[in-house]
Design a protein around this motif. Structure first.
Motif, PDB file in Angstrom:
ATOM      1  N   ILE A   1       0.854  -1.187   0.000  1.00  0.00           N
ATOM      2  CA  ILE A   1       0.000   0.000   0.000  1.00  0.00           C
ATOM      3  C   ILE A   1       0.891   1.239   0.000  1.00  0.00           C
ATOM      4  CG2 ILE A   1      -1.758   1.302   1.257  1.00  0.00           C
ATOM      5  CD1 ILE A   1      -2.582  -1.422   2.538  1.00  0.00           C
ATOM      6  N   ARG A   2       1.867   1.237   0.912  1.00  0.00           N
ATOM      7  CA  ARG A   2       2.801   2.364   0.954  1.00  0.00           C
ATOM      8  C   ARG A   2       3.874   2.167  -0.103  1.00  0.00           C
ATOM      9  NH1 ARG A   2       5.168   4.024   6.449  1.00  0.00           N
ATOM     10  NH2 ARG A   2       6.104   1.946   6.493  1.00  0.00           N
ATOM     11  N   ARG A   3       4.299   3.264  -0.696  1.00  0.00           N
ATOM     12  CA  ARG A   3       5.428   3.151  -1.618  1.00  0.00           C
ATOM     13  C   ARG A   3       6.651   2.772  -0.815  1.00  0.00           C
ATOM     14  NH1 ARG A   3       4.805   8.226  -5.810  1.00  0.00           N
ATOM     15  NH2 ARG A   3       2.751   7.607  -6.577  1.00  0.00           N
ATOM     16  N   ALA A   4       7.328   1.716  -1.231  1.00  0.00           N
ATOM     17  CA  ALA A   4       8.451   1.214  -0.443  1.00  0.00           C
ATOM     18  C   ALA A   4       9.753   1.874  -0.868  1.00  0.00           C
ATOM     19  CB  ALA A   4       8.554  -0.288  -0.613  1.00  0.00           C
ATOM     20  N   ASN A   5      10.654   2.058   0.082  1.00  0.00           N
ATOM     21  CA  ASN A   5      12.004   2.542  -0.238  1.00  0.00           C
ATOM     22  C   ASN A   5      12.880   1.318  -0.476  1.00  0.00           C
ATOM     23  OD1 ASN A   5      11.153   5.182   0.390  1.00  0.00           O
ATOM     24  ND2 ASN A   5      11.512   4.787   2.563  1.00  0.00           N
ATOM     25  N   ASP A   6      12.492   0.554  -1.436  1.00  0.00           N
ATOM     26  CA  ASP A   6      13.100  -0.749  -1.585  1.00  0.00           C
ATOM     27  C   ASP A   6      12.941  -1.178  -3.039  1.00  0.00           C
ATOM     28  OD1 ASP A   6      14.351  -3.009  -0.632  1.00  0.00           O
ATOM     29  OD2 ASP A   6      13.010  -3.207   1.075  1.00  0.00           O
TER      30      ASP A   6
ATOM     31  N   ASN B   1      12.177  -4.767   8.615  1.00  0.00           N
ATOM     32  CA  ASN B   1      12.973  -3.553   8.796  1.00  0.00           C
ATOM     33  C   ASN B   1      12.611  -2.678   9.986  1.00  0.00           C
ATOM     34  OD1 ASN B   1      13.257  -4.477   6.037  1.00  0.00           O
ATOM     35  ND2 ASN B   1      14.481  -2.660   5.708  1.00  0.00           N
ATOM     36  N   MET B   2      11.600  -3.046  10.739  1.00  0.00           N
ATOM     37  CA  MET B   2      11.174  -2.143  11.819  1.00  0.00           C
ATOM     38  C   MET B   2      10.879  -2.926  13.080  1.00  0.00           C
ATOM     39  SD  MET B   2       8.094  -0.064  10.103  1.00  0.00           S
ATOM     40  CE  MET B   2       8.199   0.552   8.458  1.00  0.00           C
ATOM     41  N   THR B   3      10.841  -2.194  14.193  1.00  0.00           N
ATOM     42  CA  THR B   3      10.324  -2.800  15.419  1.00  0.00           C
ATOM     43  C   THR B   3       8.810  -2.925  15.273  1.00  0.00           C
ATOM     44  OG1 THR B   3       9.907  -0.658  16.430  1.00  0.00           O
ATOM     45  CG2 THR B   3      12.089  -1.650  16.824  1.00  0.00           C
TER      46      THR B   3
HETATM   47  C1  NAG Z   1      10.571   5.857   2.967  1.00  0.00           C
HETATM   48  O1  NAG Z   1      11.450   6.880   3.375  1.00  0.00           O
HETATM   49  C2  NAG Z   1      10.782   8.090   3.725  1.00  0.00           C
HETATM   50  C3  NAG Z   1      11.861   9.153   4.017  1.00  0.00           C
HETATM   51  O2  NAG Z   1      12.828   8.639   4.886  1.00  0.00           O
HETATM   52  C4  NAG Z   1       9.865   7.837   4.931  1.00  0.00           C
HETATM   53  O3  NAG Z   1       9.183   9.007   5.261  1.00  0.00           O
HETATM   54  C5  NAG Z   1       8.855   6.762   4.534  1.00  0.00           C
HETATM   55  O4  NAG Z   1       8.037   6.443   5.651  1.00  0.00           O
HETATM   56  C6  NAG Z   1       9.584   5.498   4.067  1.00  0.00           C
HETATM   57  N1  NAG Z   1       8.603   4.538   3.590  1.00  0.00           N
HETATM   58  C7  NAG Z   1       8.537   3.304   4.046  1.00  0.00           C
HETATM   59  C8  NAG Z   1       7.502   2.423   3.451  1.00  0.00           C
HETATM   60  O5  NAG Z   1       9.269   2.863   4.910  1.00  0.00           O
END
Ligand code: NAG
Ligand code: NAG
Ligand code: NAG
Ligand code: NAG
Length: 385
Positions: free
Chosen positions: A117-122, A190-192
């Motif tokens: 759903i969210r655009r991924a930084n991946d 990637n997250m807690t």
């Molecule tokens: C991607 O990186 C941006 C900027 O650091 C951040 O705001 C956003 O939440 C990140 N998106 C995800 C899905 O982690």
């Protein structure tokens, strides 16, 4: 479940039964909906060949049970969306991204494996995340609709028209969305858990915006699947050794991950309720996919399956994981990881995706409305003028 089956036996024929399930909201004499087309959005749970078309084809033994060749699905056969299409008398959906032999007369599939759903930084090449998240899928749909409409108004004689829906059919079509699993999976990577949980509202805002956009672009009937019990995916369970008591639930699933999925679903349900008041021109059905899948996993043996968390294709031996469809080099010869002998007795195909047999079981449960928010079968779920 038993109650419903008893009703089915009692009623004798499916038609009466369907009406009786829908009777809470729908008067008995309402005609079943006729959907001219399906537009589907989501991830690999409903990707019928997009990633295969855009990147590398899914390798064998995917497709071994039904298509007898890889079909672009990560499955031995058909997906839930295929069974929905079949039930509604419509053909399998062609992926929007496929440029080879596609026919969009009865809909298009915008789902891509790995979508979020969210655009991924991946990247797909790093972690398998799709470059086509939900918002991009809705833009692709909008583009599809605009171009189809243009084709109809400008090119009255074109033979190509037979491959596309008629412009007036978009608003009568079924819009299916099944997404969220990869947002959670990426979060677990990637997250807690705290951070992931605090990201769910943002996922919901984006989801709502995407549904509103689809509605602006003519969509009226939505069939929204919530996310499944991600903690029961055998692939994740491979990595769990000597869990502390309470880490796994009675079915051997990771409790904290399923709790996250339930929280996601709780907020999704709220989002759907809000959308219902914001979009009076839409009929939105919320389908509890989590409950349907979990019910199968907890009743595996009773439903004719082997162990609930077994996998059919791929294995984990001596600390090494063999993925379904990967080549192995054995004595200088290439081998594919073989599937199990009888995929129809397994719930999990490859540790992440369900088998055709499981998908058929799940589809049957949700189509009749038993797992829907208002218990309306899919044939009564359409927006009526
Ligand atoms: C991607 O990186 C941006 C900027 O650091 C951040 O705001 C956003 O939440 C990140 N998106 C995800 C899905 O982690
Ligand atoms: C399709 O047309 C509508 C109405 O003109 C417009 O709002 C929308 O942005 C267009 N979609 C695309 C992808 O260009
Ligand atoms: C997320 O985790 C994976 C695996 O640990 C890593 O390869 C990837 O780069 C990470 N992505 C981001 C955006 O941090
Ligand atoms: C593969 O090679 C090993 C060692 O070279 C040998 O012991 C084994 O019999 C071979 N297996 C097959 C199936 O040829």
């Amino acid at each position: 479940m038993e109650m419903i089956i008893a009703r089915l036996c009692f009623a004798g024929i499916l038609f009466i039964w369907v009406l009786s399930v829908g009777a809470e909201k729908v008067s008995d004499h309402e005609m079943p909906c006729e959907y001219p087309a399906i537009f589907n959005f989501g991830d690999s749970n409903s990707d019928t060949g997009a990633i295969s078309a855009a990147f590398y084809p899914r390798p064998p033994p995917n497709g071994v049970t039904f298509f007898h060749t890889p079909s672009g699905r990560v499955c031995d056969g058909r997906l839930v969306i295929d069974f929905i299409a079949k039930y509604l008398g419509l053909p399998n959906l062609s992926p929007y991204l496929d440029s080879f032999g596609t026919n969009f007369r009865h809909g298009a599939n915008f789902a891509t494996g790995g979508a979020t759903i969210r655009r991924a930084n991946d990247s797909l090449f790093v972690s398998g995340i799709s470059p086509f998240p939900l918002d991009i899928q809705t833009v692709q749909y909008s583009n599809f609709r605009n171009r189809t409409t243009k084709l109809y108004s400008q090119d009255k004689k074109s033979s190509i028209r037979k491959n596309f829906p008629r412009p007036e059919e978009f608003s009568k079509s079924l819009f299916v969305i099944d997404i969220g699993q990869n947002d959670l999976a990426a979060g677990f990577r990637n997250m807690t858990n705290e951070k992931l949980q605090s990201a769910i509202p943002e996922m919901m805002n984006l989801f709502a915006t995407d549904v509103q956009f689809l509605c602006q672009q003519g969509a009226r009937t939505f069939w929204i699947h919530n996310t499944g019990p991600i903690g029961c995916l055998p692939s994740t369970l491979f990595d769990i050794h000597n869990p502390v008591p309470g880490f796994l639930d009675d079915n051997g699933c990771i409790k904290s991950q399923n709790d996250m999925a339930k929280e996601f679903n709780r907020q999704l349900k709220e989002t759907v309720d809000k959308l219902r008041t914001e979009l009076p021109l839409a009929a939105i059905t919320y389908v509890d996919m989590f409950a349907a899948k979990y019910s199968l996993i907890s009743n595996a043996k009773k439903q004719g399956f082997f162990e609930n968390l077994d996998i059919c294709c791929g294995s984990y031996k001596n600390g090494v994981r063999f993925y379904c469809g990967n080549n192995l080099l054995k004595n200088g010869t290439q081998f594919f990881v073989d599937p199990c002998k009888d995929p129809s007795r397994h719930i999990s195909w490859d540790g992440i995706h369900y088998t055709e047999a499981a998908n058929r079981w799940i589809a049957k449960q949700i189509i009749n409305g038993y797992f829907s928010d208002t218990k309306i079968p899919i044939t009564q779920a359409c927006y009526r003028l």
